[in-house]
Motif scaffolding. Structure first.
Motif, short mmCIF file in Angstrom:
data_model
loop_
_atom_site.label_atom_id
_atom_site.label_comp_id
_atom_site.label_asym_id
_atom_site.label_seq_id
_atom_site.Cartn_x
_atom_site.Cartn_y
_atom_site.Cartn_z
N UNK A 126 71.12 24.86 24.19
CA UNK A 126 72.42 23.87 24.59
C UNK A 126 72.52 23.90 26.01
N UNK A 127 72.18 25.05 26.78
CA UNK A 127 72.37 24.69 28.21
C UNK A 127 71.21 24.12 28.85
N UNK A 128 69.93 24.22 27.84
CA UNK A 128 68.86 23.34 28.46
C UNK A 128 69.30 21.56 28.26
N UNK A 129 70.01 21.64 27.28
CA UNK A 129 70.37 20.10 26.85
C UNK A 129 71.34 19.64 28.00
N UNK A 130 72.24 20.40 28.71
CA UNK A 130 73.14 20.15 29.80
C UNK A 130 72.32 19.83 30.98
N UNK A 131 71.32 20.75 31.11
CA UNK A 131 70.26 20.40 32.29
C UNK A 131 69.79 18.93 32.13
N UNK A 132 69.31 18.84 30.94
CA UNK A 132 68.41 17.53 30.63
C UNK A 132 69.51 16.52 30.84
N UNK A 133 70.70 16.46 30.26
CA UNK A 133 71.64 15.37 30.60
C UNK A 133 71.91 15.20 31.88
N UNK A 134 72.26 16.03 32.73
CA UNK A 134 72.28 15.76 34.21
C UNK A 134 71.17 14.90 34.86
N UNK A 135 69.94 15.40 34.31
CA UNK A 135 68.61 14.97 34.98
C UNK A 135 68.50 13.54 34.65
N UNK A 136 69.03 13.36 33.33
CA UNK A 136 68.63 12.06 32.83
C UNK A 136 69.38 11.11 33.38
N UNK A 167 63.03 24.98 36.11
CA UNK A 167 61.93 24.49 35.43
C UNK A 167 62.18 23.13 34.55
N UNK A 168 62.97 23.39 33.77
CA UNK A 168 63.33 22.08 33.02
C UNK A 168 63.81 20.80 34.00
N UNK A 169 64.69 21.25 35.07
CA UNK A 169 64.99 20.36 35.80
C UNK A 169 63.91 19.51 36.78
N UNK A 170 63.17 20.57 37.09
CA UNK A 170 61.84 20.12 37.87
C UNK A 170 61.11 19.08 37.03
N UNK A 171 60.82 19.29 35.81
CA UNK A 171 59.86 18.25 35.15
C UNK A 171 60.80 16.89 34.82
N UNK A 172 61.91 16.78 35.08
CA UNK A 172 62.92 15.84 35.02
C UNK A 172 63.15 15.21 36.39
N UNK A 173 62.61 15.62 37.25
CA UNK A 173 63.00 15.56 38.70
C UNK A 173 62.73 13.97 39.26
N UNK A 174 63.80 13.30 39.91
CA UNK A 174 63.57 11.87 40.12
C UNK A 174 63.73 11.99 41.77
N UNK A 175 64.44 11.33 42.50
CA UNK A 175 64.20 11.19 44.27
C UNK A 175 65.40 12.17 44.80
#
Length: 341
Positions: A126-136, A167-175
């Motif tokens: 669930x914490x991973x989902x939160x990070x993905x939500x923010x990055x998306x 690591x999760x955030x870095x894979x979804x990193x934008x600008x």
């Protein structure tokens, strides 16, 4: 991506009467946010460091997004960019009672997520989902300065949790750069292989001006070696006596804000920085609370605790506001209980 030479003049911001990030978002007031961002512009700030709330996201994800959108839009319209932090490690163990507590003598900042979640990797979904939500939603949003994945991990298991979230955030990193709130510059090296962009370090209450200046220079050298910008994202005042972390009190009225003791060193170093905090508030951490620590520049009515501090932070000797060195009425119990007269 932010330029390494960008000069960041920022503050930590938690709304005045919120004792933790959950309370800030649950009790979110648009008028208060707009008022406080206006205060930030008077200090010539161009950035605010805030905490989002994973716990409030679990309850009200759409409402959190709506409120965060409002804050981002208002700040950006005033030339201020936001660095949100997603998780917290340096506060008190989280309980439901602590999330909701508003008693100034007992209310505390809380760790996020729960300690049992951090300690069990099988609970990280669930914490991973939160990070993905923010990055998306925000990985390339120009209203953000950077995304801080976590603040001050300080045990082996918390570092492991932090690395996974980075690591999760870095894979979804934008600008938008990603970063980690760190006490020491060297701790940023734990995430270098994962692709963090900005280094951080904290030094809230140094006891000597020279050691504070030396630490800034040493941190700049660490970052320069690996080719990363670095910011000091927490600083407050010089304390030559007791530091106050464990409720032991302070000496010579050093419980109160006095940013002027460090502001010139910070400014002259050229380092990007965030002082703690924009609003006059009782200390975030319970140990400092029991030492009677008060921090901040602006009272809710727009007066300032110290005109000298406001001028030092803004860089303008002509800055003017009413000076008010009185505890807020709603927090007086702290001064009456913990500060020796």
């Amino acid at each position: 991506m932010i330029n390494a030479e960008s000069q960041i003049h920022g503050a930590v911001y938690i709304s005045s009467r919120a004792y933790n990030s959950y309370q800030m978002w649950k009790e979110y007031c648009r008028e208060e946010i707009e008022r406080d961002i206006g205060y930030a512009t008077k200090l010539n700030l161009n950035a605010l460091r805030i905490w989002l709330s994973y716990e409030y996201w679990q309850e009200e994800p759409e409402l959190l997004k709506e409120r965060f959108e409002h804050l981002l839009t208002v700040a950006y319209s005033q030339g201020i960019r936001i660095m949100p932090s997603l998780f917290e490690c340096c506060a008190s163990p989280q309980t439901r009672e602590r999330l909701l507590d508003k008693n100034p003598l007992t209310a505390v900042a809380v760790n996020s997520p729960l300690e049992e979640v951090v300690n069990d990797a099988s609970c990280w979904k669930d914490t991973e989902l939160f990070v993905k939500w923010i990055m998306e939603h925000y990985s390339s949003d120009e209203r953000l300065l950077a995304i801080e994945i976590i603040n001050e991990p300080n045990t082996p298991q918390r570092f492991r949790f932090a690395r996974t979230m980075v690591e999760i955030a870095a894979k979804l990193k934008g600008s938008i750069p990603i970063t980690v709130g760190s006490i020491h510059a060297e701790e940023n090296l734990y995430y270098l292989d994962l692709g963090i962009d900005i280094f951080q370090f904290h030094d809230n209450f140094p006891s000597e001006l020279k050691s504070f200046s030396d630490r800034i220079q040493q941190s700049l050298q660490v970052a320069d070696i690996v080719g990363k910008p670095i910011w000091i994202t927490e600083w407050q005042r010089l304390r030559k006596g007791r530091i106050g972390w464990n409720g032991e009190g302070t000496d010579n009225e050093e419980w109160q804000p006095e940013y002027v003791t460090l502001a010139n060193v910070v400014r002259e170093s050229g380092i990007g920085h965030f002082f703690w905090s924009l609003m006059v508030k009782p200390a975030y951490l319970i140990g400092q609370r029991k030492s009677g620590t008060l921090n901040g520049v602006f009272h809710e009515d727009g007066s300032v605790w110290s005109l000298e501090d406001a001028r030092a932070i803004s860089g303008h000797a002509a800055f003017h506001a009413e000076e008010n060195k009185k505890w807020p009425d709603w927090a007086k119990a702290i001064s009456e209980t913990y500060i020796k007269k």
